[in-house]
Design a protein around this motif. Structure first.
Motif, mmCIF file in Angstrom:
data_model
loop_
_atom_site.group_PDB
_atom_site.id
_atom_site.type_symbol
_atom_site.label_atom_id
_atom_site.label_comp_id
_atom_site.label_asym_id
_atom_site.label_seq_id
_atom_site.Cartn_x
_atom_site.Cartn_y
_atom_site.Cartn_z
ATOM 1 N N THR A 124 54.502 -16.523 11.612
ATOM 2 C CA THR A 124 55.549 -15.581 12.001
ATOM 3 C C THR A 124 56.809 -15.775 11.169
ATOM 4 O OG1 THR A 124 56.820 -14.723 13.875
ATOM 5 C CG2 THR A 124 56.533 -17.107 13.784
ATOM 6 N N LYS A 125 57.647 -14.721 11.148
ATOM 7 C CA LYS A 125 58.997 -14.959 10.615
ATOM 8 C C LYS A 125 59.974 -15.205 11.749
ATOM 9 C CE LYS A 125 60.027 -10.079 9.539
ATOM 10 N NZ LYS A 125 60.326 -9.164 8.438
ATOM 11 N N TYR A 126 59.488 -15.106 12.987
ATOM 12 C CA TYR A 126 60.353 -15.289 14.165
ATOM 13 C C TYR A 126 60.116 -16.678 14.782
ATOM 14 C CZ TYR A 126 60.738 -10.333 13.391
ATOM 15 O OH TYR A 126 60.944 -9.111 12.806
ATOM 16 N N GLY A 148 56.880 -12.083 5.422
ATOM 17 C CA GLY A 148 56.412 -10.705 5.517
ATOM 18 C C GLY A 148 54.899 -10.668 5.586
ATOM 19 N N SER A 149 54.352 -9.468 5.788
ATOM 20 C CA SER A 149 52.895 -9.266 5.858
ATOM 21 C C SER A 149 52.197 -10.308 6.722
ATOM 22 C CB SER A 149 52.290 -9.257 4.445
ATOM 23 O OG SER A 149 52.874 -8.233 3.689
ATOM 24 N N MET A 150 52.750 -10.553 7.893
ATOM 25 C CA MET A 150 52.167 -11.531 8.813
ATOM 26 C C MET A 150 50.698 -11.227 9.116
ATOM 27 S SD MET A 150 55.480 -12.109 9.295
ATOM 28 C CE MET A 150 56.245 -10.973 10.423
ATOM 29 N N GLU A 151 50.371 -9.906 9.117
ATOM 30 C CA GLU A 151 49.022 -9.487 9.500
ATOM 31 C C GLU A 151 47.941 -10.117 8.621
ATOM 32 O OE1 GLU A 151 51.534 -7.403 8.856
ATOM 33 O OE2 GLU A 151 51.940 -6.322 10.716
ATOM 34 N N LEU A 152 48.331 -10.501 7.417
ATOM 35 C CA LEU A 152 47.339 -11.085 6.509
ATOM 36 C C LEU A 152 46.921 -12.498 6.939
ATOM 37 C CD1 LEU A 152 45.747 -11.003 3.834
ATOM 38 C CD2 LEU A 152 47.819 -11.845 2.686
ATOM 39 N N VAL A 163 52.969 -13.708 15.427
ATOM 40 C CA VAL A 163 54.005 -13.081 16.258
ATOM 41 C C VAL A 163 54.727 -12.116 15.338
ATOM 42 C CG1 VAL A 163 56.215 -13.457 17.418
ATOM 43 C CG2 VAL A 163 54.284 -14.963 17.908
ATOM 44 N N ASP A 164 54.687 -10.809 15.689
ATOM 45 C CA ASP A 164 55.280 -9.805 14.814
ATOM 46 C C ASP A 164 55.686 -8.584 15.628
ATOM 47 O OD1 ASP A 164 56.171 -8.564 12.512
ATOM 48 O OD2 ASP A 164 54.170 -8.067 11.755
ATOM 49 N N LEU A 165 56.450 -7.711 14.983
ATOM 50 C CA LEU A 165 56.836 -6.456 15.608
ATOM 51 C C LEU A 165 55.674 -5.477 15.570
ATOM 52 C CD1 LEU A 165 60.377 -5.882 14.060
ATOM 53 C CD2 LEU A 165 59.804 -6.919 16.264
ATOM 54 N N VAL A 166 55.514 -4.745 16.652
ATOM 55 C CA VAL A 166 54.517 -3.682 16.700
ATOM 56 C C VAL A 166 55.230 -2.415 17.125
ATOM 57 C CG1 VAL A 166 52.376 -2.875 17.744
ATOM 58 C CG2 VAL A 166 52.705 -5.324 17.339
ATOM 59 N N SER A 167 54.983 -1.348 16.368
ATOM 60 C CA SER A 167 55.578 -0.069 16.736
ATOM 61 C C SER A 167 54.452 0.885 17.132
ATOM 62 C CB SER A 167 56.400 0.460 15.566
ATOM 63 O OG SER A 167 56.947 1.698 15.886
ATOM 64 N N SER A 168 53.809 1.524 16.169
ATOM 65 C CA SER A 168 52.703 2.426 16.497
ATOM 66 C C SER A 168 51.408 1.658 16.747
ATOM 67 C CB SER A 168 52.485 3.395 15.333
ATOM 68 O OG SER A 168 52.023 2.668 14.193
ATOM 69 N N GLY A 169 51.328 0.433 16.246
ATOM 70 C CA GLY A 169 50.082 -0.338 16.328
ATOM 71 C C GLY A 169 49.167 -0.080 15.135
ATOM 72 N N GLY A 170 49.605 0.818 14.242
ATOM 73 C CA GLY A 170 48.772 1.197 13.097
ATOM 74 C C GLY A 170 48.463 0.043 12.151
ATOM 75 N N THR A 171 49.464 -0.815 11.918
ATOM 76 C CA THR A 171 49.242 -1.927 10.976
ATOM 77 C C THR A 171 48.229 -2.924 11.540
ATOM 78 O OG1 THR A 171 51.533 -1.651 10.268
ATOM 79 C CG2 THR A 171 50.406 -3.624 9.503
ATOM 80 N N LEU A 172 48.339 -3.203 12.848
ATOM 81 C CA LEU A 172 47.367 -4.115 13.474
ATOM 82 C C LEU A 172 45.961 -3.527 13.350
ATOM 83 C CD1 LEU A 172 49.098 -5.323 16.794
ATOM 84 C CD2 LEU A 172 48.956 -6.496 14.587
HETATM 85 C C1 PRP Z 1 56.924 -3.947 10.686
HETATM 86 C C2 PRP Z 1 56.094 -5.063 11.291
HETATM 87 C C3 PRP Z 1 54.680 -4.579 11.136
HETATM 88 C C4 PRP Z 1 54.838 -3.072 11.177
HETATM 89 C C5 PRP Z 1 54.424 -2.565 12.517
HETATM 90 O O1 PRP Z 1 57.022 -4.178 9.338
HETATM 91 O O2 PRP Z 1 56.327 -6.304 10.648
HETATM 92 O O3 PRP Z 1 54.125 -5.002 9.925
HETATM 93 O O4 PRP Z 1 56.209 -2.751 10.963
HETATM 94 O O5 PRP Z 1 54.531 -1.149 12.594
HETATM 95 P P1 PRP Z 1 53.334 -0.294 13.192
HETATM 96 O O6 PRP Z 1 52.924 -0.927 14.512
HETATM 97 O O7 PRP Z 1 53.930 1.070 13.395
HETATM 98 O O8 PRP Z 1 52.218 -0.281 12.203
HETATM 99 P P2 PRP Z 1 58.037 -3.362 8.432
HETATM 100 O O9 PRP Z 1 57.351 -2.166 7.868
HETATM 101 O O10 PRP Z 1 59.287 -3.081 9.216
HETATM 102 O O11 PRP Z 1 58.325 -4.359 7.247
HETATM 103 P P3 PRP Z 1 58.550 -5.941 7.249
HETATM 104 O O12 PRP Z 1 57.189 -6.540 7.061
HETATM 105 O O13 PRP Z 1 59.457 -6.169 6.083
HETATM 106 O O14 PRP Z 1 59.168 -6.332 8.569
#
Ligand code: PRP
Length: 216
Positions: A124-126, A148-152, A163-172
């Motif tokens: 995580t970055k957090y 960055g790119s925690m998902e990797l 541990v990362d931000l989730v908005s739409s869930g698309g990246t996960l």
């Molecule tokens: C944020 C976060 C996820 C992504 C989630 O990254 O770290 O990778 O958005 O969004 P989603 O659920 O809509 O797919 P961001 O694009 O803000 O860049 P960052 O990696 O520099 O934080």
């Protein structure tokens, strides 16, 4: 602190900037350039006494803490990691909403691993927020700092979960990961340098009040 008769606002590019424009407009402030199209780091506005500085999201609290900016807009995620020292946080602007989550590869039984007291590697970055979260739950973790790119990390075998931000869930979803625990909802906050607020209240309070009105 900046000039006593002028306001500097620290903003980051991207979603926070876009969602801040209507709030600035409510305060009668219109940036003269779009930072996405310009390489300029100091952007003027329609008001000669107001300028915007473009910084990395995680640097916004630092600029405001030291008075290099009077106001800033930063995510709660960034503010928790920073610690908030020297910052007055008068408003939840309810923009750039998302959530801070624990996510793991589809098929990894996170709940079972927690139940049996397994030691988990979390990327995580957090770091601060993650440490507090897992300590409060009594989960044993090794935290690995990434930028960055925690998902990797779980895909490459660096960590069990992230541990990362989730908005739409698309990246996960695109990376075959799934949310296993929500830590907290996140939105962006207005932050104000405490000394600026005392010294420049006549200039700053109307801007803060306009933001507050626009959020309602
Ligand atoms: C944020 C976060 C996820 C992504 C989630 O990254 O770290 O990778 O958005 O969004 P989603 O659920 O809509 O797919 P961001 O694009 O803000 O860049 P960052 O990696 O520099 O934080």
């Amino acid at each position: 602190m900046n000039a006593i008769n002028a306001i500097t606002i620290a903003l980051s590019k991207g979603r926070i900037f876009e969602e801040t424009l209507p709030l600035l407009a409510a305060a009668g402030i219109v940036p003269s350039e779009n930072p996405e199209q310009s390489r300029k780091l100091i952007i003027g506005t329609n008001r000669p006494d107001v300028r915007v500085v473009i910084v990395r999201a995680s640097d916004v609290p630092t600029y405001v803490q030291y008075g290099a900016a009077d106001l800033g807009i930063a995510g709660k995620d960034v503010l928790l990691e920073h610690g908030g020292t020297g910052l007055y946080q008068p408003l939840d602007l309810k923009i750039a909403k998302c959530r801070l989550c624990v996510a793991a590869p589809v098929g990894f039984d996170y709940a079972a691993a927690v139940r049996r007291g397994a030691r988990l590697r979390i990327a995580t970055k957090y770091i601060q927020t993650a440490r507090e979260h897992f300590a409060a739950k009594g989960v044993h973790v090794d935290l690995i700092k990434l930028y960055g790119s925690m998902e990797l990390a779980p895909l490459a075998g660096l960590a069990d979960a992230i541990v990362d931000l989730v908005s739409s869930g698309g990246t996960l979803k695109a990376n075959n990961l799934t949310e296993v625990e929500e830590i907290m909802p996140i939105s962006s906050r207005l932050v104000v340098n405490q000394a600026s607020l005392k010294m420049k209240r006549d200039l700053l309070q109307p801007v803060i009040d306009s933001f507050a009105g626009a959020v309602q």
